[in-house]
Enzyme design. Structure first.
Site, PDB file in Angstrom:
ATOM      1  N   ASP A 157      -1.165  24.747  -0.991  1.00  0.00           N
ATOM      2  CA  ASP A 157      -0.697  23.471  -0.447  1.00  0.00           C
ATOM      3  C   ASP A 157      -0.488  23.682   1.045  1.00  0.00           C
ATOM      4  OD1 ASP A 157       2.391  21.507  -0.987  1.00  0.00           O
ATOM      5  OD2 ASP A 157       0.745  21.334   0.464  1.00  0.00           O
ATOM      6  N   SER A 182      -8.813   7.457  11.054  1.00  0.00           N
ATOM      7  CA  SER A 182      -9.461   6.375  10.306  1.00  0.00           C
ATOM      8  C   SER A 182      -9.464   5.096  11.119  1.00  0.00           C
ATOM      9  CB  SER A 182      -8.692   6.146   8.997  1.00  0.00           C
ATOM     10  OG  SER A 182      -9.078   4.921   8.405  1.00  0.00           O
ATOM     11  N   LYS A 198      -1.696   7.666   9.600  1.00  0.00           N
ATOM     12  CA  LYS A 198      -2.775   8.045  10.520  1.00  0.00           C
ATOM     13  C   LYS A 198      -2.379   7.730  11.965  1.00  0.00           C
ATOM     14  CE  LYS A 198      -5.756   9.727   7.636  1.00  0.00           C
ATOM     15  NZ  LYS A 198      -6.024  11.189   7.615  1.00  0.00           N
ATOM     16  N   THR A 229      -8.721   2.488  10.099  1.00  0.00           N
ATOM     17  CA  THR A 229      -7.592   1.678   9.637  1.00  0.00           C
ATOM     18  C   THR A 229      -6.525   1.550  10.719  1.00  0.00           C
ATOM     19  OG1 THR A 229      -6.259   1.274   7.663  1.00  0.00           O
ATOM     20  CG2 THR A 229      -6.154   3.482   8.602  1.00  0.00           C
ATOM     21  N   TYR A 248      -0.373   4.141   4.414  1.00  0.00           N
ATOM     22  CA  TYR A 248      -1.466   5.107   4.655  1.00  0.00           C
ATOM     23  C   TYR A 248      -1.931   5.001   6.107  1.00  0.00           C
ATOM     24  CZ  TYR A 248      -6.160   6.751   5.262  1.00  0.00           C
ATOM     25  OH  TYR A 248      -7.278   7.367   5.790  1.00  0.00           O
ATOM     26  N   PRO A 267      -5.454  -8.349  -1.291  1.00  0.00           N
ATOM     27  CA  PRO A 267      -4.446  -8.437  -0.224  1.00  0.00           C
ATOM     28  C   PRO A 267      -4.654  -7.345   0.832  1.00  0.00           C
ATOM     29  CG  PRO A 267      -3.404  -8.588  -2.392  1.00  0.00           C
ATOM     30  CD  PRO A 267      -4.858  -8.263  -2.634  1.00  0.00           C
ATOM     31  N   TYR A 320     -12.831   7.602  11.366  1.00  0.00           N
ATOM     32  CA  TYR A 320     -13.935   7.307  10.460  1.00  0.00           C
ATOM     33  C   TYR A 320     -13.968   5.822  10.145  1.00  0.00           C
ATOM     34  CZ  TYR A 320     -13.014  12.217   8.965  1.00  0.00           C
ATOM     35  OH  TYR A 320     -12.775  13.572   8.900  1.00  0.00           O
ATOM     36  N   PHE A 321     -15.128   5.242  10.053  1.00  0.00           N
ATOM     37  CA  PHE A 321     -15.253   3.883   9.533  1.00  0.00           C
ATOM     38  C   PHE A 321     -15.377   4.004   8.012  1.00  0.00           C
ATOM     39  CE2 PHE A 321     -14.837   0.845  12.962  1.00  0.00           C
ATOM     40  CZ  PHE A 321     -14.508   1.751  13.947  1.00  0.00           C
ATOM     41  N   ASN A 363      -6.779  16.426  -5.418  1.00  0.00           N
ATOM     42  CA  ASN A 363      -7.698  15.281  -5.491  1.00  0.00           C
ATOM     43  C   ASN A 363      -9.143  15.749  -5.389  1.00  0.00           C
ATOM     44  OD1 ASN A 363      -8.416  12.594  -5.731  1.00  0.00           O
ATOM     45  ND2 ASN A 363      -8.398  12.242  -3.524  1.00  0.00           N
TER      46      ASN A 363
HETATM   47  C1  WQD Z   1     -15.113  -2.450   1.553  1.00  0.00           C
HETATM   48  C2  WQD Z   1     -15.428  -3.921   1.306  1.00  0.00           C
HETATM   49  C3  WQD Z   1     -13.688  -5.088   0.143  1.00  0.00           C
HETATM   50  C4  WQD Z   1     -14.178  -2.846  -3.618  1.00  0.00           C
HETATM   51  C5  WQD Z   1     -10.767   1.492   2.961  1.00  0.00           C
HETATM   52  C6  WQD Z   1      -9.507   1.941   3.657  1.00  0.00           C
HETATM   53  C7  WQD Z   1      -9.860   2.739   4.879  1.00  0.00           C
HETATM   54  C8  WQD Z   1     -10.796   3.869   4.524  1.00  0.00           C
HETATM   55  C9  WQD Z   1     -12.030   3.341   3.828  1.00  0.00           C
HETATM   56  C10 WQD Z   1      -9.553   5.912   4.255  1.00  0.00           C
HETATM   57  C11 WQD Z   1     -14.235  -4.838   1.540  1.00  0.00           C
HETATM   58  C12 WQD Z   1     -14.963  -5.033  -0.697  1.00  0.00           C
HETATM   59  C13 WQD Z   1     -14.315  -3.303  -2.317  1.00  0.00           C
HETATM   60  C14 WQD Z   1     -14.495  -3.716  -4.699  1.00  0.00           C
HETATM   61  C15 WQD Z   1     -15.080  -5.434  -3.131  1.00  0.00           C
HETATM   62  N1  WQD Z   1     -10.157   4.815   3.701  1.00  0.00           N
HETATM   63  N2  WQD Z   1     -14.768  -4.569  -2.079  1.00  0.00           N
HETATM   64  N3  WQD Z   1     -14.937  -4.975  -4.400  1.00  0.00           N
HETATM   65  O1  WQD Z   1     -11.115  -1.527   2.495  1.00  0.00           O
HETATM   66  O2  WQD Z   1     -12.918  -1.330   4.302  1.00  0.00           O
HETATM   67  O3  WQD Z   1     -11.472   0.621   3.803  1.00  0.00           O
HETATM   68  O4  WQD Z   1     -11.569   2.612   2.665  1.00  0.00           O
HETATM   69  O5  WQD Z   1      -9.536   6.216   5.416  1.00  0.00           O
HETATM   70  O6  WQD Z   1      -8.661   3.267   5.413  1.00  0.00           O
HETATM   71  O7  WQD Z   1      -8.811   0.779   4.094  1.00  0.00           O
HETATM   72  O8  WQD Z   1     -13.169  -0.083   2.130  1.00  0.00           O
HETATM   73  O9  WQD Z   1     -14.700   0.219   0.236  1.00  0.00           O
HETATM   74  O10 WQD Z   1     -12.298  -0.540  -0.232  1.00  0.00           O
HETATM   75  O11 WQD Z   1     -13.920  -2.132   0.816  1.00  0.00           O
HETATM   76  O12 WQD Z   1     -15.470  -6.585  -2.891  1.00  0.00           O
HETATM   77  O13 WQD Z   1     -14.370  -3.350  -5.912  1.00  0.00           O
HETATM   78  O14 WQD Z   1     -15.795  -4.089  -0.061  1.00  0.00           O
HETATM   79  O15 WQD Z   1     -13.052  -6.361   0.036  1.00  0.00           O
HETATM   80  O16 WQD Z   1     -14.724  -6.054   2.089  1.00  0.00           O
HETATM   81  P1  WQD Z   1     -12.149  -0.712   3.190  1.00  0.00           P
HETATM   82  P2  WQD Z   1     -13.504  -0.586   0.649  1.00  0.00           P
END
Ligand code: WQD
Length: 343
Positions: free
Chosen positions: A59, A125, A153, A127, A149, A293, A177-178, A36
């Protein structure tokens, strides 16, 4: 200075951490299988870091391959980034996620143990907090996940807690991480998602540069100030520096720690759109569509523990995140894939 092994080393957060570690005086050995990421990242790291990266293509789930790295180098600590990380994909391919993410972690820990290396920084994460009951989120908030996923974690953190319990010589930092965004200020490395970006900022970046028509905003009926989702976006350079602080903690305090790496400031989707328009000088058209979702209303960190234990806090604001993201996006419209190269 100590030698740090980075797994997933040519990935987004790891490549920025590689540079921050070098700047802090650490020696770095990187491993990745390019599943990736791109080999071009190594060219950029040499350009930015001023020396040839020490790297092995492998790997990390392959015991023999990882063994050779520990035989060739005196490793003092490991930062484990290598993992599959797409929430949506994990619901379609749970076995691949459990097999890869847990199998790789266990292989890394086994190989470390065999070589007497027991300092580990683990890429976790936010998450793992699921849908938070209270905001801002503290490290002692309840843990839950809604997708494979996130489950990998949460399970990984449990594996590491059991490992610490089994042998006090292990010192482990779990970094939650946020939302990592932005890029190195040089514009030479950054986030390079394969295919359609799942995450907000890389998608916004592709709209701003003209690669995509418009952003789909996933819902405007959340319990937030403007109805769109609120998240704690953190600059990838702040995140990288958080890993340096965590390693220093492990070497100096010889204790384990679990901390949030976030700014403590939540921004909505529309806040990000407006900030990106300011940073790029380009319009970011959008349309409001149905919720995605599994998305939650709001998520942002209480960053106090990382500040008090690691002496670390995020320094860069949303405008800097967008400006650095835009420089990377506009200077590398095809990411690390050189124009005309096979996709
Ligand atoms: C952010 C906001 C969406 C895309 C995810 C994983 C988390 C971490 C970070 C790995 C939300 C909105 C998004 C789009 C939108 N990954 N959005 N249109 O979902 O907070 O976190 O990525 O560790 O585990 O869950 O991040 O950037 O996908 O979404 O409106 O095309 O943007 O609904 O509110 P998220 P995101």
């Amino acid at each position: 200075m100590p030698t740090i092994l980075l797994t997933g080393a040519t990935g987004y957060i790891a490549s920025h951490t590689w540079l921050a570690l070098q700047e802090a005086g650490f020696d770095v050995v990187g491993v990745d299988d390019f599943s990736n990421s791109s080999p071009e990242v190594l060219v950029r790291l040499q350009e930015l870091g001023g020396k040839a990266p020490v790297f092995h293509r492998l790997d990390v789930g392959d015991p023999a391959a990882l063994q050779t790295v520990f035989e060739q180098h005196r490793i003092d600590a490991v930062v484990h980034f290598a993992a599959f990380k797409a929430v949506g994909e994990s619901t379609r391919k749970p076995l691949a996620y459990y097999g890869n993410n847990l199998g790789s972690l266990i292989n890394v820990c086994k190989t470390m143990q065999q070589h007497g290396v027991q300092r580990l920084v683990f890429s976790s994460s936010a998450t793992v907090y699921g849908k938070p009951e209270r905001l801002p989120i503290r490290e002692d908030s309840p843990l839950s996940t809604t997708n494979p996923y996130g489950a990998t974690k949460l399970m990984s953190e449990q594996i590491l807690r059991d490992l610490e319990q089994s042998d006090a010589a292990w010192h482990i930092a779990c970094l939650r991480y946020f939302n990592p965004v932005g890029a190195h200020p040089s514009g030479r490395i950054g986030e390079d998602p394969q295919g359609i970006p799942n995450n907000l900022m890389p998608y916004v970046a592709q709209v701003a540069v003209g690669q995509r028509d418009r952003l789909q905003v996933f819902g405007k009926d959340y319990d937030t100030p403007d109805g769109t989702g609120v998240r704690d976006y953190i600059h990838v350079m702040d995140l990288a520096e958080g890993h340096v602080a965590a390693l220093r903690y492990l070497f100096e305090q010889r204790r384990s720690v679990t901390v949030n790496l976030g700014t403590g400031q939540g921004y909505s989707v529309l806040d990000v759109v407006r900030a990106y328009e300011r940073a790029s000088g380009r319009p970011v058209p959008y349309e409001i569509v149905a919720r995605r979702p599994g998305d939650i209303d709001a998520c942002y960190a209480d960053p106090a523990l990382a500040r008090s234990l690691l002496g670390w806090q995020a320094q860069r604001d949303l405008d800097a995140m967008c400006a650095d993201s835009w420089r990377w996006q506009s200077q590398n419209p095809t990411g690390f894939r050189t124009p005309g190269a096979a996709a």
